[in-house]
Scaffold this motif. Structure first.
Motif, PDB file in Angstrom:
ATOM      1  N   SER A 241     -30.506  60.717 -79.022  1.00 19.13           N
ATOM      2  CA  SER A 241     -29.578  59.675 -79.431  1.00 19.13           C
ATOM      3  C   SER A 241     -30.234  58.883 -80.543  1.00 19.13           C
ATOM      4  O   SER A 241     -31.464  58.900 -80.694  1.00 19.13           O
ATOM      5  CB  SER A 241     -29.237  58.740 -78.259  1.00 19.13           C
ATOM      6  OG  SER A 241     -30.374  57.980 -77.882  1.00 19.13           O
ATOM      7  N   LEU A 242     -29.433  58.196 -81.317  1.00 20.60           N
ATOM      8  CA  LEU A 242     -29.978  57.353 -82.377  1.00 20.60           C
ATOM      9  C   LEU A 242     -30.886  56.292 -81.783  1.00 20.60           C
ATOM     10  O   LEU A 242     -31.917  55.940 -82.364  1.00 20.60           O
ATOM     11  CB  LEU A 242     -28.838  56.709 -83.165  1.00 20.60           C
ATOM     12  CG  LEU A 242     -29.258  55.826 -84.359  1.00 20.60           C
ATOM     13  CD1 LEU A 242     -30.062  56.637 -85.364  1.00 20.60           C
ATOM     14  CD2 LEU A 242     -28.024  55.205 -85.010  1.00 20.60           C
ATOM     15  N   GLY A 243     -30.542  55.818 -80.586  1.00 22.83           N
ATOM     16  CA  GLY A 243     -31.362  54.820 -79.929  1.00 22.83           C
ATOM     17  C   GLY A 243     -32.755  55.332 -79.618  1.00 22.83           C
ATOM     18  O   GLY A 243     -33.746  54.601 -79.771  1.00 22.83           O
ATOM     19  N   VAL A 248     -38.623  55.689 -80.851  1.00 20.56           N
ATOM     20  CA  VAL A 248     -39.840  56.385 -81.291  1.00 20.56           C
ATOM     21  C   VAL A 248     -40.370  55.765 -82.580  1.00 20.56           C
ATOM     22  O   VAL A 248     -41.578  55.580 -82.747  1.00 20.56           O
ATOM     23  CB  VAL A 248     -39.569  57.892 -81.480  1.00 20.56           C
ATOM     24  CG1 VAL A 248     -40.747  58.578 -82.164  1.00 20.56           C
ATOM     25  CG2 VAL A 248     -39.296  58.550 -80.137  1.00 20.56           C
ATOM     26  N   LEU A 249     -39.454  55.438 -83.493  1.00 19.07           N
ATOM     27  CA  LEU A 249     -39.873  54.837 -84.764  1.00 19.07           C
ATOM     28  C   LEU A 249     -40.509  53.463 -84.565  1.00 19.07           C
ATOM     29  O   LEU A 249     -41.346  53.038 -85.366  1.00 19.07           O
ATOM     30  CB  LEU A 249     -38.675  54.724 -85.709  1.00 19.07           C
ATOM     31  CG  LEU A 249     -38.129  56.040 -86.267  1.00 19.07           C
ATOM     32  CD1 LEU A 249     -36.844  55.793 -87.037  1.00 19.07           C
ATOM     33  CD2 LEU A 249     -39.158  56.722 -87.157  1.00 19.07           C
ATOM     34  N   ILE A 374     -47.177  57.626 -76.406  1.00 11.97           N
ATOM     35  CA  ILE A 374     -45.907  58.314 -76.639  1.00 11.97           C
ATOM     36  C   ILE A 374     -45.552  59.103 -75.375  1.00 11.97           C
ATOM     37  O   ILE A 374     -46.299  59.996 -74.963  1.00 11.97           O
ATOM     38  CB  ILE A 374     -45.998  59.260 -77.850  1.00 11.97           C
ATOM     39  CG1 ILE A 374     -46.244  58.426 -79.120  1.00 11.97           C
ATOM     40  CG2 ILE A 374     -44.721  60.091 -77.989  1.00 11.97           C
ATOM     41  CD1 ILE A 374     -46.474  59.254 -80.371  1.00 11.97           C
ATOM     42  N   PRO A 375     -44.430  58.801 -74.714  1.00 14.06           N
ATOM     43  CA  PRO A 375     -44.096  59.445 -73.440  1.00 14.06           C
ATOM     44  C   PRO A 375     -43.733  60.913 -73.612  1.00 14.06           C
ATOM     45  O   PRO A 375     -43.243  61.332 -74.662  1.00 14.06           O
ATOM     46  CB  PRO A 375     -42.902  58.636 -72.931  1.00 14.06           C
ATOM     47  CG  PRO A 375     -42.298  58.032 -74.157  1.00 14.06           C
ATOM     48  CD  PRO A 375     -43.430  57.780 -75.104  1.00 14.06           C
ATOM     49  N   ILE A 385     -40.808  63.703 -85.981  1.00 13.54           N
ATOM     50  CA  ILE A 385     -41.021  62.632 -86.955  1.00 13.54           C
ATOM     51  C   ILE A 385     -42.454  62.676 -87.486  1.00 13.54           C
ATOM     52  O   ILE A 385     -42.696  62.582 -88.699  1.00 13.54           O
ATOM     53  CB  ILE A 385     -40.722  61.265 -86.316  1.00 13.54           C
ATOM     54  CG1 ILE A 385     -39.218  61.160 -86.002  1.00 13.54           C
ATOM     55  CG2 ILE A 385     -41.156  60.121 -87.235  1.00 13.54           C
ATOM     56  CD1 ILE A 385     -38.840  59.950 -85.170  1.00 13.54           C
ATOM     57  N   ILE A 386     -43.417  62.821 -86.580  1.00 11.12           N
ATOM     58  CA  ILE A 386     -44.827  62.855 -87.002  1.00 11.12           C
ATOM     59  C   ILE A 386     -45.093  64.040 -87.918  1.00 11.12           C
ATOM     60  O   ILE A 386     -45.766  63.908 -88.944  1.00 11.12           O
ATOM     61  CB  ILE A 386     -45.746  62.897 -85.760  1.00 11.12           C
ATOM     62  CG1 ILE A 386     -45.678  61.567 -85.006  1.00 11.12           C
ATOM     63  CG2 ILE A 386     -47.193  63.190 -86.171  1.00 11.12           C
ATOM     64  CD1 ILE A 386     -46.335  61.596 -83.635  1.00 11.12           C
TER      65      ILE A 386
END
Length: 450
Positions: A241-243, A248-249, A374-375, A385-386
């Motif tokens: 989801s965008l959330g 994460v960001l 980071i879970p 992303i990384i």
């Protein structure tokens, strides 16, 4: 030893335990090994590729071949950069098994196509598709499945073992490539273009066949749904989801690991990409010898050092601190390359010492995720992303270095090494910040448990 049971076919989750975990780690590593070998053939056979594209077939003029190799390297890098976030999303939404299979099939087809040495546009398209197979389909699925096989204390060993298997496999296929392409060397030491084309086809057809073989093994032996070692069997996976992307960001660890791995990978881009050509054009060794040395550096040394760093980081107690130490040593050795190039033996020895350090860092790139909070449920999104950020050198560095070499000749190598040193200094600072942050998280966790 089949891991796929009837219940997986019905959609139930399966937790893989015992020795089977290491089998899955090894199989995923083999798929990832051929995945990172084929798009980066220039790392081991740069000079042979120059002959292939200018004399076997007139794909490009000789005075622009370095730029062309940079162009298709950049094409692969751009697609990979854009694809890593989507690959992370796919890894969280879909079965890792089917992503690995789809990626293997796509890259296998492209390898057969590359084997016939098509035209300039086709070579670019092949590397665009390699980027799709790597970043959209295989990479995050491979990382997530590997992470699932171990608990927090085992992450260093899981990833370093995976890198060890990748390295051993890369060594085997790399030396096979040297043997194949070495058949095109004339008694005078020069390459015979027609024979080189035949042996290139053989190498790429075997690579394509290996992609299909590993895809088949994944189909047979890996369950469709795998529960991680630290997940409850009934724990739902975080849906995309965008959330969740924003979550994460917002994690400082996402940016710290992105910057840290970027600096580490910058050494790999410089070392793996140009040490071989450096030893030919500056130190004066033959192309075949340079390829042999490249295989030793990129695969044998890498296999041993990526395996060792997992245990070294456990002794040091922090993956971020370990990477900071390695970056400092790599920067010193890279500087030594510049100032010892007139001393053949010394410079050659330093090139191998440099490889020992920069190749080892790769073993714990993504073992740092747990250290910065980071879970596991966010692994797919986070690694996407990384990876988009830390592998940015794949986008621009081959083109940049090729431009330097075409414009400045052998002096272009100095620019390559200075660029790596700058990244090393930045990486040391980042490692210190990341280590302090991880210690803060650890103290907070200990206080909560009291």
């Amino acid at each position: 030893m089949l891991l796929c049971k009837r219940k997986q076919e019905k959609g139930e989750n399966m937790r893989i335990t015992g020795a089977k975990r290491w089998f899955v780690v090894a199989l995923c590593a083999l798929m990832a090994g051929i995945m990172v070998y084929v798009p980066f053939l220039r790392y081991s056979y740069y000079d042979q590729m120059c002959v292939l594209f200018t004399q076997y077939k007139q794909v490009v003029p000789a005075d622009s071949v370095n730029g062309f190799i940079g162009d298709f390297g950049m094409a692969f890098g751009i697609v990979s950069m854009l694809g890593y976030p989507f690959g992370g999303i796919f890894a969280d939404r879909f079965s890792e098994k089917w992503l690995l299979i789809a990626g293997g099939i796509l890259m296998g087809v492209c390898s057969f196509w590359f084997g016939i040495v098509p035209g300039k546009t086709a070579v670019i398209i092949i590397h665009l598709l390699y980027g799709v197979g790597t970043s959209f389909l295989i990479w995050s699925a491979y990382l997530k499945l590997t992470r699932k096989m171990g608990n927090a204390r085992e992450q260093g060993r899981m990833f370093s073992t995976s890198e060890f298997v990748r390295g051993i496999f890369g060594m085997l296929i790399g030396f096979a490539g040297v043997a194949f392409l070495g058949k095109a060397v004339l008694p005078s030491g020069e390459l015979e273009p027609a024979a080189l084309g035949v042996q290139w086809r053989n190498l790429m057809f075997i690579s394509g066949g290996l992609f299909f073989l590993f895809a088949l093994l994944v189909l047979l032996f890996i369950p469709a749904r795998v529960t991680g070692a630290e997940e409850r069997g009934d724990e739902p996976q975080e849906a995309f989801s965008l959330g969740n992307v924003i979550r994460v960001l917002k994690l400082p660890g996402t940016w710290m690991i992105s910057a840290l791995v970027f600096c580490c990978f910058s050494f790999t881009s410089a070392g793996n990409g140009y040490l071989g050509a450096y030893t030919v054009n500056v130190l004066g060794i033959s192309e075949t010898t340079a390829s042999t040395f490249a295989i030793i550096r990129n695969y044998i040394i890498a296999a041993a050092m990526t395996f060792a760093i997992g245990f070294i980081s456990d002794k040091i107690g922090s993956k971020a601190k370990t990477l900071g130490i390695y970056l400092a040593v790599a920067s010193v050795l890279c500087a030594a390359l510049i100032f010892t190039k007139s001393a053949f033996i010394l410079c050659l020895v330093i090139s191998f010492a440099f490889a020992i350090v920069y190749s080892g860092m790769r073993g714990i790139y993504f073992a740092t995720l747990n250290e910065v909070g980071i879970p596991l449920s966010m692994t797919g999104i986070a690694t996407g992303i990384i990876s988009m950020l830390c592998y940015l050198p794949d986008v621009y560095f081959a083109k940049l270095a090729g431009t330097w070499l075409d414009a400045y000749g052998n002096k272009g190598y100095d620019a390559i090494w200075f660029w790596a040193i700058g990244c090393g200094i930045l990486g040391i600072v980042t490692a210190v910040i990341t280590y302090r942050y991880s210690r803060k998280l650890q103290r907070n966790q200990e206080q909560k448990e009291q």
